[in-house]
Scaffold this motif. Structure first.
Motif, PDB file in Angstrom:
ATOM      1  N   GLY A 169      30.409  39.655 -48.698  1.00 23.60           N
ATOM      2  CA  GLY A 169      30.378  38.462 -49.142  1.00 23.60           C
ATOM      3  C   GLY A 169      31.780  37.496 -48.979  1.00 23.60           C
ATOM      4  O   GLY A 169      32.774  38.084 -48.658  1.00 23.60           O
ATOM      5  N   PHE A 170      31.592  36.123 -49.201  1.00 28.92           N
ATOM      6  CA  PHE A 170      32.720  35.222 -49.095  1.00 28.92           C
ATOM      7  C   PHE A 170      34.069  35.407 -49.856  1.00 28.92           C
ATOM      8  O   PHE A 170      33.755  35.942 -51.169  1.00 28.92           O
ATOM      9  CB  PHE A 170      32.388  33.661 -49.088  1.00 28.92           C
ATOM     10  CG  PHE A 170      31.260  33.331 -48.142  1.00 28.92           C
ATOM     11  CD1 PHE A 170      31.296  33.741 -46.872  1.00 28.92           C
ATOM     12  CD2 PHE A 170      29.953  32.987 -48.821  1.00 28.92           C
ATOM     13  CE1 PHE A 170      29.937  33.526 -45.883  1.00 28.92           C
ATOM     14  CE2 PHE A 170      28.912  32.779 -47.734  1.00 28.92           C
ATOM     15  CZ  PHE A 170      29.042  32.956 -46.481  1.00 28.92           C
ATOM     16  N   THR A 171      35.276  34.875 -49.514  1.00 34.21           N
ATOM     17  CA  THR A 171      36.291  35.124 -50.456  1.00 34.21           C
ATOM     18  C   THR A 171      36.919  33.815 -50.264  1.00 34.21           C
ATOM     19  O   THR A 171      36.750  32.933 -49.236  1.00 34.21           O
ATOM     20  CB  THR A 171      37.307  36.376 -50.213  1.00 34.21           C
ATOM     21  OG1 THR A 171      37.722  36.210 -48.588  1.00 34.21           O
ATOM     22  CG2 THR A 171      36.508  37.577 -50.398  1.00 34.21           C
ATOM     23  N   VAL A 172      38.180  33.771 -50.976  1.00 30.08           N
ATOM     24  CA  VAL A 172      39.088  32.599 -50.787  1.00 30.08           C
ATOM     25  C   VAL A 172      40.605  33.069 -50.964  1.00 30.08           C
ATOM     26  O   VAL A 172      40.778  33.820 -51.729  1.00 30.08           O
ATOM     27  CB  VAL A 172      38.574  31.419 -51.692  1.00 30.08           C
ATOM     28  CG1 VAL A 172      38.995  32.021 -53.358  1.00 30.08           C
ATOM     29  CG2 VAL A 172      39.442  30.215 -51.735  1.00 30.08           C
ATOM     30  N   LEU A 173      41.406  32.491 -50.032  1.00 34.62           N
ATOM     31  CA  LEU A 173      42.646  32.926 -49.979  1.00 34.62           C
ATOM     32  C   LEU A 173      43.626  31.713 -50.646  1.00 34.62           C
ATOM     33  O   LEU A 173      43.298  30.449 -50.027  1.00 34.62           O
ATOM     34  CB  LEU A 173      43.041  33.337 -48.616  1.00 34.62           C
ATOM     35  CG  LEU A 173      42.285  34.365 -48.012  1.00 34.62           C
ATOM     36  CD1 LEU A 173      42.590  34.488 -46.388  1.00 34.62           C
ATOM     37  CD2 LEU A 173      42.690  35.794 -48.457  1.00 34.62           C
ATOM     38  N   ASP A 174      44.374  32.031 -51.256  1.00 31.28           N
ATOM     39  CA  ASP A 174      45.397  30.823 -51.722  1.00 31.28           C
ATOM     40  C   ASP A 174      46.630  30.977 -50.945  1.00 31.28           C
ATOM     41  O   ASP A 174      47.486  31.655 -51.464  1.00 31.28           O
ATOM     42  CB  ASP A 174      45.496  31.195 -53.392  1.00 31.28           C
ATOM     43  CG  ASP A 174      46.046  29.916 -53.933  1.00 31.28           C
ATOM     44  OD1 ASP A 174      46.325  29.003 -53.266  1.00 31.28           O
ATOM     45  OD2 ASP A 174      46.403  29.860 -55.297  1.00 31.28           O
ATOM     46  N   LEU A 175      46.733  30.328 -50.022  1.00 32.73           N
ATOM     47  CA  LEU A 175      47.782  30.164 -49.042  1.00 32.73           C
ATOM     48  C   LEU A 175      48.700  29.210 -49.395  1.00 32.73           C
ATOM     49  O   LEU A 175      48.573  28.282 -50.020  1.00 32.73           O
ATOM     50  CB  LEU A 175      47.336  30.090 -47.639  1.00 32.73           C
ATOM     51  CG  LEU A 175      46.317  31.055 -47.076  1.00 32.73           C
ATOM     52  CD1 LEU A 175      45.754  30.905 -45.674  1.00 32.73           C
ATOM     53  CD2 LEU A 175      46.987  32.563 -47.253  1.00 32.73           C
ATOM     54  N   PRO A 176      50.162  29.192 -48.936  1.00 31.54           N
ATOM     55  CA  PRO A 176      51.103  28.540 -49.198  1.00 31.54           C
ATOM     56  C   PRO A 176      50.645  26.918 -48.653  1.00 31.54           C
ATOM     57  O   PRO A 176      50.041  26.953 -47.600  1.00 31.54           O
ATOM     58  CB  PRO A 176      52.398  28.913 -48.858  1.00 31.54           C
ATOM     59  CG  PRO A 176      52.193  30.277 -48.729  1.00 31.54           C
ATOM     60  CD  PRO A 176      50.664  30.529 -48.343  1.00 31.54           C
ATOM     61  N   PRO A 177      51.255  26.081 -49.091  1.00 31.73           N
ATOM     62  CA  PRO A 177      51.036  24.533 -48.613  1.00 31.73           C
ATOM     63  C   PRO A 177      51.457  24.578 -47.174  1.00 31.73           C
ATOM     64  O   PRO A 177      52.515  25.304 -46.812  1.00 31.73           O
ATOM     65  CB  PRO A 177      51.897  23.669 -49.297  1.00 31.73           C
ATOM     66  CG  PRO A 177      51.745  24.399 -50.907  1.00 31.73           C
ATOM     67  CD  PRO A 177      52.139  26.022 -50.557  1.00 31.73           C
ATOM     68  N   PRO A 178      51.038  23.759 -46.229  1.00 33.91           N
ATOM     69  CA  PRO A 178      50.034  22.911 -46.654  1.00 33.91           C
ATOM     70  C   PRO A 178      48.213  23.533 -46.341  1.00 33.91           C
ATOM     71  O   PRO A 178      47.564  22.626 -46.532  1.00 33.91           O
ATOM     72  CB  PRO A 178      49.894  22.043 -45.389  1.00 33.91           C
ATOM     73  CG  PRO A 178      50.537  22.696 -44.216  1.00 33.91           C
ATOM     74  CD  PRO A 178      51.570  23.665 -44.853  1.00 33.91           C
ATOM     75  N   LEU A 179      48.482  24.798 -46.176  1.00 32.16           N
ATOM     76  CA  LEU A 179      47.034  25.108 -46.031  1.00 32.16           C
ATOM     77  C   LEU A 179      46.212  25.323 -47.230  1.00 32.16           C
ATOM     78  O   LEU A 179      44.924  24.797 -47.476  1.00 32.16           O
ATOM     79  CB  LEU A 179      46.860  26.411 -45.316  1.00 32.16           C
ATOM     80  CG  LEU A 179      47.420  26.598 -44.026  1.00 32.16           C
ATOM     81  CD1 LEU A 179      47.488  28.079 -43.380  1.00 32.16           C
ATOM     82  CD2 LEU A 179      46.824  25.617 -42.932  1.00 32.16           C
ATOM     83  N   GLY A 180      46.771  25.937 -48.527  1.00 34.43           N
ATOM     84  CA  GLY A 180      46.243  26.180 -49.486  1.00 34.43           C
ATOM     85  C   GLY A 180      44.916  26.869 -49.686  1.00 34.43           C
ATOM     86  O   GLY A 180      45.021  27.762 -48.957  1.00 34.43           O
ATOM     87  N   LYS A 181      43.903  26.821 -50.648  1.00 36.66           N
ATOM     88  CA  LYS A 181      42.883  27.713 -50.810  1.00 36.66           C
ATOM     89  C   LYS A 181      41.935  27.687 -49.580  1.00 36.66           C
ATOM     90  O   LYS A 181      41.338  26.590 -49.012  1.00 36.66           O
ATOM     91  CB  LYS A 181      42.038  27.090 -51.843  1.00 36.66           C
ATOM     92  CG  LYS A 181      42.500  27.637 -53.431  1.00 36.66           C
ATOM     93  CD  LYS A 181      41.532  27.159 -54.368  1.00 36.66           C
ATOM     94  CE  LYS A 181      42.257  27.759 -55.721  1.00 36.66           C
ATOM     95  NZ  LYS A 181      41.324  27.617 -56.895  1.00 36.66           N
ATOM     96  N   THR A 182      41.917  28.590 -48.877  1.00 37.35           N
ATOM     97  CA  THR A 182      41.148  29.016 -47.556  1.00 37.35           C
ATOM     98  C   THR A 182      40.048  29.798 -47.568  1.00 37.35           C
ATOM     99  O   THR A 182      40.415  30.871 -47.898  1.00 37.35           O
ATOM    100  CB  THR A 182      42.112  29.250 -46.378  1.00 37.35           C
ATOM    101  OG1 THR A 182      43.315  28.069 -46.406  1.00 37.35           O
ATOM    102  CG2 THR A 182      41.628  29.425 -44.918  1.00 37.35           C
TER     103      THR A 182
END
Length: 343
Positions: A169-182
């Motif tokens: 299933g899908f997940t979300v990554l909390d990356l540093p700015p400027p990408l953010g929640k990916t």
């Protein structure tokens, strides 16, 4: 205001020519300098090719995470450019949880290493069950060249079913700015997940779109091998036609994410989830969704990949998606695109 710079990549490749395809990608990227982009994307199974008709034909090209040619290339490129790098590859299924040894080779009759069979020919004999030997995987490396995640395709396309197991299933990554929640997804993940069926334009279902809304995703990366039936007339198009995107494909991608931009989003049987999303929208907790769709072009067997890599902006309740950038249906090269993001 911050800005996210995304580089798009698609090129004519040769199925089964992994190292030659990587060499071509390296050549296209040689002019890039450190920190000139934040994220570099390569499409689904870009270096191995995609249209393998059965388990036997894809087996030689299955890769181990970290040490396979795709991961090695991505790690080196991420470290050199000091940016995030993502790419798709066929991941080898470990023999068991305690061993990296591959499973025994499949016993179905051997086929050519450069298959030209249509995608519905999954096995050498229709009575033989498929042999699962891997995953259709996307890898993401950090600017330090470190492996961050392996996402395994959840909604397998018919071509995947002969050899791949679905992901979790899908997940979300909390990356540093400027990408953010990916969120990273792969091609057919955008479509309806069986056994569900399309109900209506209003009701969907829209599994990937609702995941992005529920998790507050700000950047959706789609690594695609999106194709159509091969048409020799396409090869006779002049350069001007080849540089135009496939509008039917772009429209479909946008429609499959309809809840992220429509005036009214569809409801589900999960009342709590609907109330949560409604609260987020009314409370402006959900920002814009930037969609980066990275596709390839060229032919494999009876299929033609439609290129048209694109960047779109989905604004909740706006009533329409916004196309920011797009490449042509048969355009080879890279695109460096910048999009403003809300701080």
């Amino acid at each position: 205001m911050a800005a996210t710079t995304t580089l798009r990549q698609l090129f004519r490749f040769k199925i089964g020519r992994v190292h030659a395809n990587i060499a071509r990608a390296r050549e296209l990227c040689k002019g890039l300098t450190p920190r000139c982009v934040d994220l570099l994307c390569f499409p689904e199974m870009i270096f191995s090719g995609y249209m393998f008709p059965n388990t036997t034909s894809i087996y030689p090209y299955l890769e181990h995470p970290r040490t396979g040619p795709t991961c090695t290339f991505c790690a080196e490129l991420a470290h050199r450019l000091e940016c995030y790098v993502t790419a798709g590859f066929p991941e080898r299924l470990a023999h068991d949880s305690n061993s990296a040894a591959p499973p025994p080779p499949p016993t179905s009759p051997a086929t050519t290493a450069t298959p030209a069979s249509p995608p519905h020919n999954h096995t050498a004999g229709a009575h033989l069950p498929p042999t699962i030997v891997g995953f259709n995987t996307a890898v993401l490396y950090s600017p330090a060249g470190e492996l961050l995640t392996l996402y395994r395709k959840s909604n397998l396309y018919e071509t995947d079913l002969s050899w791949a197991a679905p992901g979790n299933g899908f997940t979300v990554l909390d990356l540093p700015p400027p990408l953010g929640k990916t969120t990273i997804a792969i091609c057919n993940d955008l479509n309806v997940h069986k056994p569900a069926v399309w109900e209506s334009l209003e009701d969907g279902p829209y599994e990937l779109a609702r995941h992005c809304m529920r998790e507050g995703t700000g950047l959706l990366v789609l690594l695609n091998a999106w194709s159509k039936a091969r048409d020799e007339a396409d090869e006779d198009k002049d350069d001007g036609e080849a540089e135009k995107p496939n509008w039917e494909t772009l429209n479909w991608w946008a429609q499959r994410l309809r809840p992220t931009w429509a005036h009214h989003y569809p409801t589900t049987e999960n009342e709590n989830e609907d109330q949560q999303i409604e609260h987020q929208i009314n409370g402006s907790e959900l920002g814009d969704l930037v969609v980066v769709a990275c596709n390839r072009f060229g032919d494999e067997g009876e299929r033609t990949f439609v290129g048209s890599s694109a960047m779109l902006m989905m604004r909740r309740g706006s009533g329409r998606p916004r196309l920011l950038h797009a490449m042509g249906e048969r355009e080879e090269g890279i695109g460096i695109w910048t999009v403003p993001v809300r701080p």
